[in-house]
Write a protein that holds these residues in place. Structure first.
Motif, short mmCIF file in Angstrom:
data_model
loop_
_atom_site.label_atom_id
_atom_site.label_comp_id
_atom_site.label_asym_id
_atom_site.label_seq_id
_atom_site.Cartn_x
_atom_site.Cartn_y
_atom_site.Cartn_z
N LEU A 7 0.83 -1.21 0.00
CA LEU A 7 0.00 0.00 0.00
C LEU A 7 0.87 1.26 0.00
N HIS A 8 1.96 1.23 0.74
CA HIS A 8 2.88 2.36 0.74
C HIS A 8 3.46 2.59 -0.65
N ALA A 9 3.79 1.49 -1.33
CA ALA A 9 4.34 1.62 -2.68
C ALA A 9 3.30 2.21 -3.62
N LEU A 10 2.01 1.78 -3.48
CA LEU A 10 0.96 2.33 -4.34
C LEU A 10 0.79 3.83 -4.06
N TYR A 11 0.82 4.19 -2.79
CA TYR A 11 0.65 5.62 -2.48
C TYR A 11 1.85 6.41 -2.96
N HIS A 12 3.03 5.83 -2.75
CA HIS A 12 4.23 6.54 -3.16
C HIS A 12 4.27 6.75 -4.67
N ARG A 13 3.76 5.79 -5.42
CA ARG A 13 3.75 5.90 -6.89
C ARG A 13 2.31 6.01 -7.41
N ARG A 14 1.51 6.78 -6.69
CA ARG A 14 0.12 6.96 -7.06
C ARG A 14 -0.05 7.62 -8.41
N CYS A 15 0.87 8.44 -8.78
CA CYS A 15 0.77 9.09 -10.09
C CYS A 15 0.84 8.06 -11.22
N LEU A 16 1.81 7.17 -11.12
CA LEU A 16 1.92 6.12 -12.14
C LEU A 16 0.69 5.22 -12.12
N PHE A 17 0.23 4.88 -10.91
CA PHE A 17 -0.93 3.99 -10.79
C PHE A 17 -2.18 4.60 -11.43
N VAL A 18 -2.44 5.87 -11.11
CA VAL A 18 -3.66 6.51 -11.62
C VAL A 18 -3.58 6.68 -13.13
N LEU A 19 -2.43 7.10 -13.64
CA LEU A 19 -2.32 7.30 -15.07
C LEU A 19 -2.54 5.98 -15.84
N VAL A 20 -1.84 4.95 -15.41
CA VAL A 20 -1.96 3.66 -16.12
C VAL A 20 -3.36 3.08 -15.98
N ALA A 21 -3.90 3.10 -14.73
CA ALA A 21 -5.21 2.48 -14.50
C ALA A 21 -6.31 3.23 -15.25
N ALA A 22 -6.33 4.56 -15.13
CA ALA A 22 -7.39 5.33 -15.77
C ALA A 22 -7.29 5.25 -17.29
N THR A 23 -6.07 5.38 -17.81
CA THR A 23 -5.91 5.34 -19.27
C THR A 23 -6.28 3.96 -19.82
N THR A 24 -5.79 2.91 -19.16
CA THR A 24 -6.11 1.55 -19.64
C THR A 24 -7.59 1.27 -19.59
N ALA A 25 -8.25 1.63 -18.49
CA ALA A 25 -9.69 1.39 -18.37
C ALA A 25 -10.46 2.14 -19.45
N LEU A 26 -10.07 3.40 -19.66
CA LEU A 26 -10.77 4.18 -20.68
C LEU A 26 -10.60 3.59 -22.07
N LEU A 27 -9.37 3.20 -22.37
CA LEU A 27 -9.11 2.64 -23.70
C LEU A 27 -9.82 1.29 -23.90
N VAL A 28 -9.78 0.44 -22.89
CA VAL A 28 -10.43 -0.87 -23.02
C VAL A 28 -11.94 -0.71 -23.17
N VAL A 29 -12.53 0.16 -22.33
CA VAL A 29 -13.97 0.37 -22.42
C VAL A 29 -14.34 0.97 -23.77
N PHE A 30 -13.54 1.93 -24.22
CA PHE A 30 -13.85 2.55 -25.51
C PHE A 30 -13.65 1.56 -26.67
N SER A 31 -12.68 0.66 -26.53
CA SER A 31 -12.42 -0.30 -27.62
C SER A 31 -13.57 -1.31 -27.79
N THR A 32 -14.37 -1.47 -26.71
CA THR A 32 -15.49 -2.42 -26.85
C THR A 32 -16.48 -1.96 -27.91
N PHE A 33 -16.53 -0.65 -28.16
CA PHE A 33 -17.44 -0.16 -29.20
C PHE A 33 -16.96 -0.54 -30.60
N PHE A 34 -15.65 -0.78 -30.72
CA PHE A 34 -15.11 -1.16 -32.02
C PHE A 34 -15.17 -2.67 -32.26
N THR A 35 -15.50 -3.41 -31.20
CA THR A 35 -15.67 -4.85 -31.38
C THR A 35 -17.01 -5.11 -32.06
N PRO A 36 -17.03 -5.72 -33.27
CA PRO A 36 -18.30 -5.90 -33.98
C PRO A 36 -19.23 -6.87 -33.26
#
Length: 521
Positions: A7-36
């Protein structure tokens, strides 16, 4: 302690965690619209056996349905049927190149699913991004297969009938030819179905005995002929001498002397024959006629004296008749003897060649019997084929019934997009955590005194990290931007989730328009 460390590592590197998690979630959710979306069309076919087929069992022969079911999957998914189905749907026109059409055929073969249930039911399904194409493809495929199956069964029945008719005609002609050959050979050799070596020997013996009897009769007739000829010779001499005396007498005394001469001849005959003998009766009639004429017309009787010279002795006539009759009987006996001798020669010749001729005849009869059996069997089969053909024409045999044709699918198959979006959120979180742990593993900075102590080093003092006010302000500003970005991503994901929950198709239309524009471009 380990959890606190993570948990300390996640808090210490919260910037990396939020950027990767939010970006990946957004891209994956948005890509579902391109799945026929993929839609499944399905048809149910029942293999129905008509009650007439059961009633006619043993009388008719229907093509084996079990054989067709065994190869149903391979037949229905054959390239020939698939290509004809696609051509009916004008998919060959839409394909740019022959290679593209071949790929479409292969795609349909791989995607079409056929499932058998028991021996009388099967399902045909197809999944495609176009619900209209999936429906039309399945219905066309099933109808094509059913029509081809019905036409194939009818063609088999008609073909069997034609083949059997041709074979019947062939064996009929062959049987007639064998019958003619057999009859000609029997006539040539004289061997018929009831003829045996014993019967031929018996015929020869009977004929020889008949010849012996004929020879005895012939000898008797020859003696009779000789006797009659001697009598004729004697009677001719006697008639010649009597004829001259009677002529002299009749020349002097007329009908009276003629009557006396006839009476004297009658007396001579009565010494040998009775009153019923034809010559005796005839002489008496002539004497009576002369006496009557002499009594009524004396002058006319005198004029007929010259005609007596033409009178023939009745005894001679009788002898000649007996001679002719006996000679005829003799000729008949000679002809019969010749006929019997000819038959004996023929039978002896037959007897000499009997074993070989009988062997050839038996072979010919065996061939005739074999062909006759085949001919009779074919005649029976022709009747069966005709009834089977009529059953197929009337569609009374086993056939395919389309219970449920494919309808236009309204909902896509497979995993729903909402679950994919939720899975995208989980993937985003997992990606953030994975990025933090990977960064931690790659960072070799000493962040804890325990690491130094674990290496055997003595720690004399620990100086904590000091943050200035500017550093803290900078950190707060960066956190606000980070959380703002995360909020924007969360709002985007929430909007897309709401779009799918409400069943809207705005995003789908936009993506479809973009694809169409890119294809036209």
């Amino acid at each position: 302690m380990q959890i606190r460390k993570y948990l300390h590592a996640l808090y210490h590197r919260r910037c990396l965690f939020v950027l990767v998690a939010a970006t990946t979630a957004l891209l994956v959710v948005f890509s579902t619209f391109f799945t026929p979306k993929r839609y499944e069309a399905k048809s149910t076919v029942f293999i129905e056996e008509n009650v007439v087929n059961s009633l006619m069992k043993g009388i008719t022969v229907s093509p084996s349905m079990s054989d067709r079911i065994r190869v149903l999957r391979y037949h229905m998914l054959s390239r020939d049927i698939i290509s004809r189905v696609l051509k009916k749907l004008d998919r060959d026109v839409l394909a740019d190149t022959p290679e593209a059409f071949e790929r479409l055929i292969q795609y349909c073969q791989e995607t079409t699913q056929i499932n058998l249930k028991g021996s009388d039911l099967f399902f045909v399904s197809f999944v495609d991004t176009s619900p209209e194409f999936a429906r039309d493809y399945i219905n066309t495929l099933v109808n094509t297969y059913v029509e081809e199956n019905i036409s194939a069964k009818r063609e088999e029945s008609f073909g069997a009938g034609r083949f059997l008719s041709e074979q019947v005609e062939f064996y009929k002609n062959k049987l007639n030819e064998l019958e003619d050959k057999l009859y000609a050979y029997r006539k040539k050799t004289g061997i018929f179905s009831t003829v045996t070596e014993g019967s031929i020997v018996e015929e020869i013996r009977t004929a020889e005995e008949a010849i012996k009897e004929l020879q005895v009769k012939k000898n008797e007739l020859l003696a009779t002929v000789q006797t009659i000829r001697d009598q004729l010779k004697a009677m001719k001499s006697l008639s010649a001498s009597r004829g001259n005396t009677l002529a002299d007498l009749m020349g002097g005394s007329g009908d009276g002397m003629r009557i006396d001469a006839l009476q004297a001849q009658l007396d001579d005959l009565l010494l040998v024959y009775n009153d019923q003998y034809p010559a005796v009766v005839k002489l008496r009639e002539q004497i009576a006629e002369l006496q009557a004429r002499l009594a009524t017309e004396p002058s006319v009787a005198a004029d007929n004296t010259a005609s007596y010279a033409d009178f023939e002795d009745p005894v001679l006539v009788d002898l000649k008749m007996r001679l002719n009759s006996t000679q005829s009987q003799l000729n008949a006996l000679q002809a019969r003897e010749t006929e019997l001798q000819t038959q004996i020669d023929i039978n002896k010749r037959i007897l000499e060649n009997f074993p070989e001729d009988k062997k050839v005849l038996a072979e010919m009869e065996r061939e005739r019997t074999m062909n006759r059996n085949v001919y009779e069997t074919l005649l029976e089969r022709v009747g069966v084929a005709e009834v089977s053909k009529q059953m197929e024409v009337a569609d009374k045999a086993t056939t395919f019934r389309i219970v449920d044709p494919a309808i236009l699918p309204a909902f896509p198959v497979g995993t729903k997009r909402l679950f994919k979006m939720l899975a995208g959120l989980a993937v985003g979180l997992a990606a953030g955590v994975a990025a933090v742990f990977a960064r931690e593993k790659l960072d070799d900075t000493v962040r804890d005194v325990d690491v130094l102590r674990a290496q055997g080093l003595t720690v004399l003092a620990e100086i904590p990290q000091m943050y200035s006010e500017q550093d803290q302000l900078r950190q707060h500003r960066r956190d606000r931007w980070l959380y703002g970005y995360a909020a924007v991503c969360f709002v985007g994901v929430a909007l897309m989730l709401g779009h799918d929950l409400l069943g809207l198709s705005l995003m789908d239309q936009v993506i479809a328009n973009l694809r169409a524009a890119s294809m036209h471009g």
